[in-house]
Enzyme design. Structure first.
Site, PDB file in Angstrom:
ATOM      1  N   ASN A  76       0.780  -1.524   0.262  1.00 45.51           N
ATOM      2  CA  ASN A  76       0.232   0.060  -0.054  1.00 45.51           C
ATOM      3  C   ASN A  76       0.810   1.186  -0.524  1.00 45.51           C
ATOM      4  O   ASN A  76       2.062   1.183  -0.645  1.00 45.51           O
ATOM      5  CB  ASN A  76      -0.903  -0.038   1.119  1.00 45.51           C
ATOM      6  N   ARG A  77       0.667   2.230   0.452  1.00 46.27           N
ATOM      7  CA  ARG A  77       0.762   3.654   0.090  1.00 46.27           C
ATOM      8  C   ARG A  77       2.375   3.796   1.623  1.00 46.27           C
ATOM      9  O   ARG A  77       1.954   3.235   2.755  1.00 46.27           O
ATOM     10  CB  ARG A  77      -0.178   4.778   0.615  1.00 46.27           C
ATOM     11  N   HIS A 102       2.707   0.032  -2.512  1.00 47.79           N
ATOM     12  CA  HIS A 102       3.372  -1.783  -3.377  1.00 47.79           C
ATOM     13  C   HIS A 102       5.102  -1.957  -3.336  1.00 47.79           C
ATOM     14  O   HIS A 102       5.118  -2.859  -4.133  1.00 47.79           O
ATOM     15  CB  HIS A 102       2.337  -1.854  -4.166  1.00 47.79           C
ATOM     16  N   HIS A 172      -2.155 -10.089  -2.802  1.00 50.60           N
ATOM     17  CA  HIS A 172      -3.097  -8.804  -4.314  1.00 50.60           C
ATOM     18  C   HIS A 172      -3.579  -9.637  -5.145  1.00 50.60           C
ATOM     19  O   HIS A 172      -3.718  -8.906  -6.001  1.00 50.60           O
ATOM     20  CB  HIS A 172      -2.797  -7.854  -4.609  1.00 50.60           C
ATOM     21  N   TYR A 174      -7.227 -11.430  -6.747  1.00 50.73           N
ATOM     22  CA  TYR A 174      -8.259 -10.973  -7.189  1.00 50.73           C
ATOM     23  C   TYR A 174      -9.018 -12.130  -7.724  1.00 50.73           C
ATOM     24  O   TYR A 174      -9.312 -12.455  -8.078  1.00 50.73           O
ATOM     25  CB  TYR A 174      -8.572  -9.748  -8.515  1.00 50.73           C
ATOM     26  N   ASP A 244     -12.063   1.602  -2.427  1.00 53.05           N
ATOM     27  CA  ASP A 244     -10.056   1.518  -2.213  1.00 53.05           C
ATOM     28  C   ASP A 244     -10.047   1.658  -0.891  1.00 53.05           C
ATOM     29  O   ASP A 244      -9.393   2.674  -0.957  1.00 53.05           O
ATOM     30  CB  ASP A 244      -9.780   2.010  -3.444  1.00 53.05           C
ATOM     31  N   GLN A 281      -8.022  -4.234   3.032  1.00 45.29           N
ATOM     32  CA  GLN A 281      -8.313  -3.008   2.325  1.00 45.29           C
ATOM     33  C   GLN A 281      -9.158  -3.878   0.915  1.00 45.29           C
ATOM     34  O   GLN A 281      -8.405  -5.173   0.325  1.00 45.29           O
ATOM     35  CB  GLN A 281      -6.350  -2.564   1.399  1.00 45.29           C
ATOM     36  N   GLU A 309      -7.368  -7.488   0.611  1.00 50.97           N
ATOM     37  CA  GLU A 309      -5.823  -7.900   1.140  1.00 50.97           C
ATOM     38  C   GLU A 309      -5.544  -7.119   2.452  1.00 50.97           C
ATOM     39  O   GLU A 309      -6.346  -6.468   2.819  1.00 50.97           O
ATOM     40  CB  GLU A 309      -4.906  -6.017   0.726  1.00 50.97           C
TER      41      GLU A 309
END
Length: 347
Positions: A76-77, A102, A172, A174, A244, A281, A309
């Site tokens: 993440n950030r 990431h 991660h 999907y 998100d 997340q 996540e």
């Protein structure tokens, strides 16, 4: 079973490991420690691959959506692409509107992992990240074990470092419980076991506030279609063109808590995720659309899958009120996430 999945541009070989247990099967790649497929039966006994991905290595290398991979050293950030630890400031690679995301320029998702151990239903992958790689301190050894049971896919993370550092790993993948090729997921049912979420700025970076979901479109505590509020004008949704955000999972910190539950409306496949991590997340694939051919020759659309996540809170190192993501020298990094599949209870 292990077999070749292709070669990197520098000639290194990438392997696919097939796992089997009862009616479930999965495939894991040594590139990015990627979950390439996760196949489960639907209510009629038809096998569905519920994880999005590609049939060849080249597409995994070229894509930028993090399909199925392990993200690290810090997912993440990280705001302003920098953090302080023990009085030292570390500058990171800026790859997300002035922030770091990431793992930086070449994170764990783009590495070839070593096979440490393999069996019919389990594989353990290992990665060594040297001191100051992507400007993170310390020599870090990380192991990720994938185990397929008759009812679940389990991920166990273990690691240690010779210096104080920060570590926040996630997978991660999907998911689409109607099958990876089935398109828009707005009619899937979801609940998230969280009374609070992290508010962010318009660059999806937490501003340090932990906000109650009550009275907001992010209140997903009761099972409901994902599409109910996905196009809301609420800034925390509108800024991301859908969901998100990081929800703060209910339960004691460090316990193996239920994070979320999802149901495919037609397949009746039910997925429950449990984790020792404090956050989840949910990203509803708001920018997944691409002309790139995916598995079975299909192309994915925006909102064609959702990432779940399990993680430490984003930008935790820069917010003392968040659970810590600092790994002390000599201490063990240990987390677990498990995806449980159920059919009968959904019928």
């Amino acid at each position: 079973m292990k077999k070749s999945f292709g070669f990197m541009p520098d000639g290194r070989e990438v392997y696919m490991i097939e796992l089997h247990s009862g009616k479930l099967s999965a495939k894991v790649l040594t590139y990015g420690a990627i979950i390439q497929s996760f196949c489960v039966p639907d209510k009629d006994g038809n096998i569905k691959d519920i994880v999005l991905g590609f049939d060849n290595l080249e597409d995994y290398i070229e894509q930028d959506k993090c399909f199925g991979c392990i993200v690290g050293r810090c997912t993440n950030r990280i705001s302003n692409a920098s953090f302080k630890l023990n009085g030292i400031e570390y500058k990171l690679y800026k790859n997300s509107q002035g922030n770091s995301s990431h793992g930086g320029k070449i994170g764990f998702s783009k590495k070839i992992w070593d096979i440490d151990n393999i069996s019919e239903n389990s594989v353990t992958l290992h990665l060594f990240s040297p001191d100051m790689e992507e400007n993170y301190p310390g020599d870090l050894d990380i192991y990720v074990r994938y185990t397929l049971t008759e009812k679940s896919l389990r991920l166990e993370y273990n690691g240690h470092c010779n210096k104080d550092t920060i570590v926040n790993l996630t997978n991660h993948a999907y998911f689409n419980l109607e099958g990876h090729e089935s398109g828009d997921i707005s009619n899937h049912l979801i609940s998230i076991n969280a009374d609070y979420f992290l508010r962010t700025d318009n660059k999806t970076v937490p501003d340090g506030t932990i906000v109650s979901v009550a009275g907001t479109p992010l209140d997903l505590r009761q099972l409901q279609p994902i599409g109910n509020n996905i196009d809301s004008d609420y800034d925390q949704i509108k800024w991301s063109k859908g969901f998100d955000r990081n929800w703060c999972i209910n339960g004691k910190l460090g316990d193996f808590n239920k994070a979320c539950e999802l149901i495919g409306p037609n397949s009746k496949i039910k997925l429950e995720m449990y984790t020792t991590q404090p956050g989840i997340q949910l990203y509803t694939g708001n920018y997944l659309g691409s002309d790139r051919k995916a598995k079975d020759g299909v192309t994915y659309v925006d909102r064609g899958g959702y990432a779940l996540e399990a993680q430490g809170y984003p930008d935790a190192i820069n917010h003392p009120n968040f659970p810590s993501v600092v790994l002390k020298a000599g201490e063990e990094y240990k987390e677990k996430t498990e995806y449980f599949v159920d059919i009968e209870k959904c019928e």
